[in-house]
Design a protein around this motif. Structure first.
Motif, PDB file in Angstrom:
ATOM      1  N   SER A  10       2.423   0.494  -5.191  1.00  0.00           N
ATOM      2  CA  SER A  10       1.699  -0.413  -5.986  1.00  0.00           C
ATOM      3  C   SER A  10       0.710   0.279  -6.976  1.00  0.00           C
ATOM      4  O   SER A  10       0.202   1.391  -6.749  1.00  0.00           O
ATOM      5  CB  SER A  10       1.013  -1.389  -5.077  1.00  0.00           C
ATOM      6  OG  SER A  10       1.659  -2.001  -4.448  1.00  0.00           O
ATOM      7  N   GLY A  11       0.413  -0.315  -8.079  1.00  0.00           N
ATOM      8  CA  GLY A  11      -0.638   0.400  -9.410  1.00  0.00           C
ATOM      9  C   GLY A  11      -2.035   0.284  -8.690  1.00  0.00           C
ATOM     10  O   GLY A  11      -2.793   0.786  -9.288  1.00  0.00           O
ATOM     11  N   CYS A  12      -2.320  -0.823  -7.722  1.00  0.00           N
ATOM     12  CA  CYS A  12      -3.900  -0.692  -7.279  1.00  0.00           C
ATOM     13  C   CYS A  12      -3.668  -1.503  -5.695  1.00  0.00           C
ATOM     14  O   CYS A  12      -2.554  -1.432  -5.293  1.00  0.00           O
ATOM     15  CB  CYS A  12      -4.494  -1.833  -8.085  1.00  0.00           C
ATOM     16  SG  CYS A  12      -4.111  -3.335  -7.774  1.00  0.00           S
ATOM     17  N   CYS A  58       0.374  -4.173 -16.207  1.00  0.00           N
ATOM     18  CA  CYS A  58      -0.734  -5.160 -15.338  1.00  0.00           C
ATOM     19  C   CYS A  58      -2.061  -5.062 -15.692  1.00  0.00           C
ATOM     20  O   CYS A  58      -2.608  -3.949 -15.812  1.00  0.00           O
ATOM     21  CB  CYS A  58      -0.372  -5.088 -13.805  1.00  0.00           C
ATOM     22  SG  CYS A  58      -1.710  -5.836 -13.059  1.00  0.00           S
ATOM     23  N   CYS A  93       5.524  -2.241  -8.451  1.00  0.00           N
ATOM     24  CA  CYS A  93       5.006  -3.398  -9.303  1.00  0.00           C
ATOM     25  C   CYS A  93       4.891  -2.670 -10.697  1.00  0.00           C
ATOM     26  O   CYS A  93       4.912  -1.818 -11.052  1.00  0.00           O
ATOM     27  CB  CYS A  93       3.462  -3.755  -8.721  1.00  0.00           C
ATOM     28  SG  CYS A  93       2.393  -2.454  -9.082  1.00  0.00           S
ATOM     29  N   PRO A  94       4.463  -3.866 -11.765  1.00  0.00           N
ATOM     30  CA  PRO A  94       4.278  -3.145 -13.087  1.00  0.00           C
ATOM     31  C   PRO A  94       3.284  -1.993 -13.264  1.00  0.00           C
ATOM     32  O   PRO A  94       3.212  -1.418 -14.227  1.00  0.00           O
ATOM     33  CB  PRO A  94       3.935  -4.448 -13.877  1.00  0.00           C
ATOM     34  CG  PRO A  94       4.383  -5.581 -13.011  1.00  0.00           C
ATOM     35  CD  PRO A  94       4.188  -5.030 -11.417  1.00  0.00           C
ATOM     36  N   GLY A  95       2.179  -2.251 -12.424  1.00  0.00           N
ATOM     37  CA  GLY A  95       1.041  -1.102 -12.414  1.00  0.00           C
ATOM     38  C   GLY A  95       0.401  -0.785 -13.943  1.00  0.00           C
ATOM     39  O   GLY A  95       0.587  -2.079 -14.836  1.00  0.00           O
ATOM     40  N   ASN A 131      -3.782  -4.220  -4.777  1.00  0.00           N
ATOM     41  CA  ASN A 131      -3.288  -5.511  -4.533  1.00  0.00           C
ATOM     42  C   ASN A 131      -1.832  -5.676  -3.957  1.00  0.00           C
ATOM     43  O   ASN A 131      -1.302  -6.939  -3.519  1.00  0.00           O
ATOM     44  CB  ASN A 131      -3.253  -6.243  -5.959  1.00  0.00           C
ATOM     45  CG  ASN A 131      -4.709  -6.854  -5.858  1.00  0.00           C
ATOM     46  OD1 ASN A 131      -5.350  -7.328  -5.101  1.00  0.00           O
ATOM     47  ND2 ASN A 131      -5.368  -6.627  -7.154  1.00  0.00           N
ATOM     48  N   SER A 132      -1.353  -4.615  -3.934  1.00  0.00           N
ATOM     49  CA  SER A 132      -0.136  -4.618  -2.944  1.00  0.00           C
ATOM     50  C   SER A 132       1.058  -5.495  -3.755  1.00  0.00           C
ATOM     51  O   SER A 132       2.052  -5.846  -2.662  1.00  0.00           O
ATOM     52  CB  SER A 132      -0.400  -5.176  -1.612  1.00  0.00           C
ATOM     53  OG  SER A 132       0.551  -4.830  -0.613  1.00  0.00           O
ATOM     54  N   CYS A 133       1.226  -5.513  -5.014  1.00  0.00           N
ATOM     55  CA  CYS A 133       2.330  -6.148  -5.464  1.00  0.00           C
ATOM     56  C   CYS A 133       3.697  -5.766  -5.260  1.00  0.00           C
ATOM     57  O   CYS A 133       4.758  -6.109  -5.233  1.00  0.00           O
ATOM     58  CB  CYS A 133       2.097  -6.673  -6.859  1.00  0.00           C
ATOM     59  SG  CYS A 133       0.581  -7.541  -7.077  1.00  0.00           S
ATOM     60  N   LEU A 136      -4.631  -5.269 -13.985  1.00  0.00           N
ATOM     61  CA  LEU A 136      -5.400  -4.945 -12.938  1.00  0.00           C
ATOM     62  C   LEU A 136      -4.956  -3.396 -12.603  1.00  0.00           C
ATOM     63  O   LEU A 136      -5.595  -2.719 -11.445  1.00  0.00           O
ATOM     64  CB  LEU A 136      -5.468  -5.623 -11.655  1.00  0.00           C
ATOM     65  CG  LEU A 136      -5.309  -7.233 -11.974  1.00  0.00           C
ATOM     66  CD1 LEU A 136      -5.571  -7.967 -10.491  1.00  0.00           C
ATOM     67  CD2 LEU A 136      -6.895  -7.260 -12.394  1.00  0.00           C
ATOM     68  N   GLY A 137      -3.930  -3.031 -13.035  1.00  0.00           N
ATOM     69  CA  GLY A 137      -3.488  -1.595 -12.673  1.00  0.00           C
ATOM     70  C   GLY A 137      -4.435  -0.626 -12.913  1.00  0.00           C
ATOM     71  O   GLY A 137      -5.237  -0.323 -13.671  1.00  0.00           O
TER      72      GLY A 137
HETATM   73  S1  SF4 Z   1      -0.431  -4.128  -7.345  1.00  0.00           S
HETATM   74 FE1  SF4 Z   1      -2.196  -4.038  -8.850  1.00  0.00          FE
HETATM   75  S2  SF4 Z   1      -1.181  -3.024 -10.482  1.00  0.00           S
HETATM   76 FE2  SF4 Z   1       0.439  -3.853  -9.172  1.00  0.00          FE
HETATM   77  S3  SF4 Z   1       1.037  -5.904 -10.171  1.00  0.00           S
HETATM   78 FE3  SF4 Z   1      -0.236  -6.113  -8.285  1.00  0.00          FE
HETATM   79  S4  SF4 Z   1      -2.401  -6.093  -9.225  1.00  0.00           S
HETATM   80 FE4  SF4 Z   1      -1.022  -5.201 -10.932  1.00  0.00          FE
END
Ligand code: SF4
Lengths: 198, 750
Positions: B486-488, B449, B443-445, B490-492, B451-452
């Motif tokens: 994922s950067g957090c 992002c 994900c962009p992390g 949230n599992s994107c 939320l990263g």
């Molecule tokens: S997993 Fe977290 S850091 Fe990655 S895009 Fe989704 S919200 Fe953002």
């Protein structure tokens, strides 16, 4: 003619000796120390992209990048907002800030003696609405570009040509100055001069 | 000279309704500038046009030393709560089922050069994203896209997102039938539909052509449709198995089977009925419980099914439900060339390796699908122009994006493969390894992002570089493993369905914060993402490459013949895996190795603390560290119990872990708290929940409510699913205890 976005690229000498990753801490430092004009926001790492935009310092008015496109690394200065209304002034300003950035890079010890070749520069106009990539656009801007170049390069001869004949590409011109001065001289000449539209 | 505006120049080239919608959006921008449109209303409007926020758009950024205010010229003008008008944002561009033409690719490249950073980013939903876009440029971006048949409408926001489908649909050797025309029909049926405008959260739809392969991932979607046929009255009918309520996110949910066969003419009314039920009964206030998976869970699948089919009965007839079906049956792709074989051509250097991983033999003889393995999903504008030309030369309009962030060219004639490889290689797009361990999804992390927590892209770039360097010597057993980051939580980046997944978090070491990644093992990508992995513990970001080596080397050394990674993980057992990770969990002191204190690809110190640690604080911190460790080991017991099939014990341990975490926090304020669960919950509620100290900036009080929910409603007869979920919730609760403690004790700056 008024254009919204202009970029200027100076190529580096001996690109094989440079690690693009070295620009990440340098650009982060520029943000910390407000090293260059304008609002600086973040550093983006695209060095994983083959001949891509490399490492970019994203700003509000300006982006600075150690750009790897077309396999010819260099400093890419992109003015995206708050341009002067007059094209000559806008070019003058853009060249001045691009050269100042190049000089700061050259003098940064973390970049191990990097140096720029001032004898070739690419000027691009990121606005296909007003500046489609075709010879007629070059005819329209040639005089303004020439005046801006004289303010930098003085009496040195220079050649201007379209950088690409692909109509999809940005309108870009290649400027070749066989006997170009070094960066400090160019900057001093610009600083000593008067705004080109006056 | 050129026309004055893109609106003028493209007049007549855009679909009328799309053009009108863009004008309306431009009008709303003006109203917002004048302060006549509420910022929250404008934010949702903007999101529904795909115009998304980006990191630092609240006008603040930590530069590694201090937080800097970003003084944008727009001053107080916002484009949403806490979102500065002038701050760069992201434009998401919907590409239904990933279908793309060379002309569209050209326009995307041009937009990237003029308004963005020269990069087109392919997402895990087959979309494109442009980053660092100024909101003032978005109407023209939309117009230029509309003129080549692309809309950004409903690319973000609480609406139906891009409908995805297997990129191989139509050419796959295993598919039941080509789902592409169905995905297209559903995209445009639901786009802007009255019944999809009042959701509490986003709604994701996916199509898959078969049950075995992972390409469609229907089991992790809000609505998943899996192609099937059935003989009815002696005639073979097309239809779909329908799954609902799946999703990744912080706590993953496997979708539930709504019906195992729905005739093709009913898929659009069914999607409409589901939309109505979701809009009517779905949670609206608490966004953390607003996805349809919570509604399905709350009602139970039987009740949900009954409501949906009753709703379907009551819908007014719509010709669009069936008018696409004849076309769907007749639909065939148009190959540019005749099929042929590769025979007799001199292979180029690297061709054999590339052919082995990046070329797929289509069901149609003489044709192939070529995968272009994009690093981190990125392609430059220059590469995109070249790729558009290559497509025009070899495959015409047969380009698709994939959920693994790649691009494929379909209908490549065998005799063109060598020449195609040569041309791709010349523009840096001939990298082998598609679909293998080097082809990492992320994900962009923290790159972009909001939320990263940690740099998923930085880590992916590092791992990719290291794995590529040794790709020639990688053992076969690990070549096909999937890594997703994922950067957090949230599992994107879809870490739950990877063999080896990572998600970003942070830990405190001394007076600093250190970027970490949780290691998630054993997820299953196959069979449409059939099962989710479990987190085994957090390791410092800088230790991840070594952790990956340790895991893969051990797998290679110890696997039994033919044993898949997932099976090995479960055979090894949770205790042993934890033992394997433990040596990597330590963070060296800052003075010993400061590199651990910054993230991959980012030279800034991850965080610095203006410490001022008093004796009291020092002791409290020390006490907390000890007590929270108990909670962590309790959660580990829960995982072991789950492994052993003792769901009751797993459930109780996960609950106890939350109580221990809460108690550890309470004891930073009140040492004399009892061990009675009622007391702990009561104290936790008054001291941390009601005071919003236990609030995550984005998840709000969600993690705290996991404890209350289990405390107030003990699970009756826990099963594997519920125990697994409670463990996930307990892990997030404990993560949040760490964050809260660090925040409350005031030693963290970033
Ligand atoms: S997993 Fe977290 S850091 Fe990655 S895009 Fe989704 S919200 Fe953002």
């Amino acid at each position: 003619m008024s254009l919204n976005r202009i970029s200027i690229k100076y190529f580096v000498r001996r690109p094989e000796t440079i690690d693009p990753g070295d620009f990440i801490p340098v650009f982060q430092k520029w943000i910390q120390n407000h090293t260059v004009e304008g609002l600086l926001i973040d550093v983006v790492d695209y060095k994983h992209v083959y001949q891509g935009p490399g490492v970019i310092l994203i700003g509000h008015e300006v982006d600075y990048a150690f750009d790897l496109s077309e396999g010819r690394p260099g400093l890419l200065y992109t003015r995206k907002r708050a341009l002067q209304a007059d094209l000559r002034d806008a070019l003058h300003d853009a060249f001045r800030l691009a050269l100042i950035a190049a000089e700061k890079i050259e003098s940064d010890g973390a970049l191990h003696g990097i140096s720029f070749d001032t004898s070739e520069v690419i000027v691009s106009f990121h606005d296909r609405l007003l500046a489609p990539n075709k010879p007629e656009t070059l005819d329209l801007v040639r005089e303004d570009v020439s005046v801006a170049l004289q303010a930098i390069y003085g009496d040195a001869n220079f050649e201007i040509e379209l950088a690409s004949d692909d109509p999809r590409h940005l309108f870009s011109i290649r400027v070749v100055v066989p006997k170009a001065d070094d960066l400090p001289t160019l900057i001093a000449r610009l600083d000593a001069g008067v705004p080109v539209s006056s | 000279m050129a026309a004055n505006s893109w609106k003028e120049i493209l007049d007549g080239q855009m679909p009328e309704d799309w053009s009108h919608e863009i004008d309306i959006f431009e009008g709303q921008m003006e109203l917002r500038r004048q302060g006549k449109l509420d910022e929250k209303v404008f934010a949702e409007t903007r999101l529904r046009r795909g115009v998304y926020g980006q990191r630092y758009d609240n006008g603040q950024r930590h530069d590694g030393i201090q937080t800097q205010t970003l003084d944008f010229p727009s001053g107080d003008l916002t484009k949403g709560p806490n979102t500065v008008w002038d701050a760069p944002g992201m434009q998401r561009i919907k590409v239904p089922f990933g279908g793309l033409t060379p002309d569209q690719l050209d326009v995307l490249a041009q937009l990237a050069e003029e308004y963005s950073d020269h990069i087109l980013h392919v997402t895990t939903r087959q979309d494109f994203q442009l980053h660092y876009v100024h909101i003032e440029d978005t109407p023209d971006i939309m117009r230029r896209l509309a003129a080549v048949g692309i809309t950004t409408r409903e690319a973000c926001g609480n609406v139906v997102r891009n409908v995805t489908a297997c990129p191989l649909a139509g050419v796959c050797r295993d598919e039941t039938f080509d789902v592409s025309p169905y995905a297209k029909a559903m995209t445009f049926f639901l786009l802007g539909h009255d019944d999809t405008q009042d959701f509490g959260r986003k709604f994701k739809v996916a199509f898959s052509g078969c049950g075995d392969n992972p390409c469609g991932l229907v089991k992790m979607h809000d609505l998943g449709l899996l192609a099937k046929t059935k003989v009815i009255d002696g005639e073979e009918k097309r239809g779909f198995a329908i799954y609902v309520g799946g999703g990744l996110g912080a706590v993953p949910h496997q979708a539930k089977l709504l019906t195992d066969f729905l005739p093709e003419e009913q898929i659009l009314p069914l999607s409409q009925a589901i939309s109505r039920v979701f809009a009517r009964l779905g949670e609206k206030k608490n966004r953390n419980r607003a996805r349809i998976k919570f509604l399905v869970s709350q009602l139970g699948i039987e009740q949900f099914r009954r409501l949906v089919f009753e709703e379907m009965e009551s819908l007014p007839e719509d010709v669009r439900w069936t008018e696409f079906i004849e076309d769907a049956h007749q639909h065939v792709d148009n190959p540019l060339k005749s099929g042929s074989s590769l025979n007799g051509q001199t292979p180029l250097e690297g061709f054999t390796e590339w052919y082995a991983t990046n070329v797929y033999h289509q069901r149609q003889a003489g044709y192939h699908v070529v995968t272009i393995n994009l690093p981190l999903g990125d392609i430059s504008s220059h590469q995109a122009y070249h790729l558009a030309d290559i497509a025009r030369k070899y495959v015409g309009d047969n380009i698709r994006t994939t959920v693994e962030q790649n691009i494929i060219l379909r209908w490549v004639a065998g005799e063109d493969l060598v020449a195609l490889y040569r041309e791709l290689k010349a523009i840096g797009l001939g990298e082998p390894g598609a679909g293998t361990i080097v082809d990492i999804t992320t994900c962009p992390g923290t790159d972009t992002c909001k939320l990263g927590i940690a740099s998923s892209r930085g880590l992916a770039g590092e791992l990719r570089e290291r794995l590529t360097a040794k790709s020639a010597t990688l053992p076969d057993a690990i070549k096909d493993l999937k890594i997703k980051i994922s950067g957090c939580f949230n599992s994107c980046g879809q870490h739950h369905v990877a063999d080896i997944g990572f998600f970003g978090n942070s830990r405190r070491a001394g007076n600093y914060k250190v970027p970490h990644f949780q290691v998630v093992l054993g997820g299953q990508w196959d069979e449409n993402a059939a099962s989710f992995g479990l987190a085994f513990g957090a390791v410092p970001a800088k230790a991840v490459p070594d952790v990956l080596d340790a895991i893969t080397e051990r797998y290679v050394a110890e696997r039994e013949r033919g044993e898949r990674f997932q099976a090995w993980v479960s055979r090894l057992g949770k205790a042993e895996i934890r033992n394997m990770l433990e040596p990597f969990m330590n963070v060296p002191d800052y003075e010993v190795d400061p590199s651990f204190y910054s993230d991959w690809g980012d030279s800034r110190q991850f965080s610095i603390g203006d410490i001022g640690v008093g004796e009291c604080a020092g002791e409290v911190v020390s006490l907390f560290s000890i007590e929270i460790a108990k909670a962590e080991s309790q959660i580990f017991d829960a995982m072991i119990a789950l492994d052993e099939g003792d769901y009751q014990a797993a459930d109780e341990s996960a609950y106890k872990a939350m109580l221990l975490g809460a108690r550890a926090l309470i004891r930073t304020q009140l040492l004399d708290v009892s061990e009675d669960p009622d007391d702990i919950v009561q104290e936790f509620r008054t001291r941390f929940y009601d005071t919003e100290l236990f609030y995550d900036k984005f998840a709000k009080g969600k993690f705290g409510r996991y404890l209350f929910a289990r405390h107030e409603n003990p699970t009756v007869n826990p099963d594997e699913d519920s125990a697994h979920r409670l463990i996930e919730e307990a892990q997030l609760f404990i993560e949040s205890c760490h964050d809260t403690e660090a925040r409350v004790n005031g030693v963290i700056v970033a």
